[in-house]
Scaffold this motif. Structure first.
Motif, short mmCIF file in Angstrom:
data_model
loop_
_atom_site.label_atom_id
_atom_site.label_comp_id
_atom_site.label_asym_id
_atom_site.label_seq_id
_atom_site.Cartn_x
_atom_site.Cartn_y
_atom_site.Cartn_z
N GLN A 65 0.27 51.85 -5.83
CA GLN A 65 -0.07 50.73 -4.97
C GLN A 65 -1.50 50.85 -4.46
O GLN A 65 -2.21 49.85 -4.35
N VAL A 66 -1.97 52.05 -4.20
CA VAL A 66 -3.33 52.26 -3.74
C VAL A 66 -4.32 52.00 -4.87
O VAL A 66 -5.40 51.45 -4.66
N SER A 67 -3.98 52.37 -6.09
CA SER A 67 -4.90 52.23 -7.23
C SER A 67 -5.04 50.79 -7.71
O SER A 67 -6.10 50.43 -8.23
N LEU A 68 -4.02 49.97 -7.56
CA LEU A 68 -4.07 48.61 -8.09
C LEU A 68 -5.24 47.79 -7.53
O LEU A 68 -5.95 47.14 -8.31
N PRO A 69 -5.51 47.79 -6.22
CA PRO A 69 -6.65 47.01 -5.74
C PRO A 69 -7.97 47.48 -6.34
O PRO A 69 -8.86 46.67 -6.60
N GLN A 70 -8.09 48.77 -6.59
CA GLN A 70 -9.31 49.29 -7.18
C GLN A 70 -9.46 48.79 -8.61
O GLN A 70 -10.56 48.42 -9.04
N VAL A 71 -8.37 48.77 -9.35
CA VAL A 71 -8.42 48.28 -10.74
C VAL A 71 -8.76 46.79 -10.74
O VAL A 71 -9.55 46.33 -11.57
N ILE A 72 -8.19 46.06 -9.83
CA ILE A 72 -8.48 44.63 -9.74
C ILE A 72 -9.95 44.42 -9.38
O ILE A 72 -10.62 43.56 -9.95
N ALA A 73 -10.47 45.22 -8.46
CA ALA A 73 -11.89 45.12 -8.10
C ALA A 73 -12.78 45.42 -9.29
O ALA A 73 -13.80 44.76 -9.51
N GLU A 74 -12.39 46.40 -10.09
CA GLU A 74 -13.14 46.71 -11.31
C GLU A 74 -13.14 45.52 -12.25
O GLU A 74 -14.18 45.18 -12.85
N SER A 75 -11.99 44.90 -12.40
CA SER A 75 -11.89 43.74 -13.29
C SER A 75 -12.82 42.62 -12.82
O SER A 75 -13.51 42.00 -13.62
#
Length: 181
Positions: A65-75
């Motif tokens: 759950q913590v990593s998902l926003p970071q991946v979305i921000a990368e996208s």
């Protein structure tokens, strides 16, 4: 294409576009830890049931759950970088057109052979327009390809997460039912 293949392709695109330190590795590791936590549960003989450490599973889900926003921000950063590339292609194409027009004016002024100068200028302009169109088409194709990849990546990641969560929930529900019976 598997989620791992999509993740690798996403990381390569991120590196090519200059996105620093992809967080997808953290997400991948979190999924691997979740899988290990599930596989390391205590198997109940003669059943398909496994006892799992709920705290450990919840911890791994929190990592995801913590990593998902970071991946979305990368996208989103990749999409912004792609837009910058398209804008650069437009500017470059305009520079080519301006250079062709300048060259045409120069030829007219220097040679005095108006017909020949106009013909050459038109050829240069036509080539510049073709190059511009090719650059724009390439940028649009690449943009669409990247958008499809990112959409596919996001869909795969969410589907993978949903599948894992459903399996985990099913195992927990089965174990709770067995304990209650």
């Amino acid at each position: 294409m598997s989620a791992a293949d999509t993740l690798v392709r996403y990381e390569l695109n991120a590196q090519m576009l200059g996105v620093r330190e992809p967080f997808t590795m953290n997400l991948r590791q979190a999924f691997e830890h979740l899988e290990k936590a599930i596989l390391s549960g205590i198997h109940i003989p003669f059943t398909r049931l496994t006892l799992l450490d709920e705290d450990s599973l919840l911890e791994k889900l929190d990592e995801i759950q913590v990593s998902l926003p970071q991946v979305i921000a990368e996208s989103e950063a990749i999409v912004r970088r792609r837009d910058d590339i398209v804008a650069q292609a437009h500017r470059y194409a305009e520079e080519i057109v301006q250079a062709a027009e300048y060259k045409r004016e120069q030829l007219l002024n220097e040679t005095g052979i108006v017909n020949q100068a106009q013909k050459q200028a038109e050829e240069i302009r036509g080539k510049a327009q073709q190059e511009r169109q090719q650059l724009l088409q390439s940028a649009v194709v690449e943009t669409n390809r990247m958008r499809e990849e990112m959409d596919g990546y996001a869909a795969n990641m969410l589907q993978d997460l949903e599948d894992r969560l459903n399996r985990s929930l099913s195992v927990i529900q089965d174990n709770r039912q067995k304990l209650q019976s």
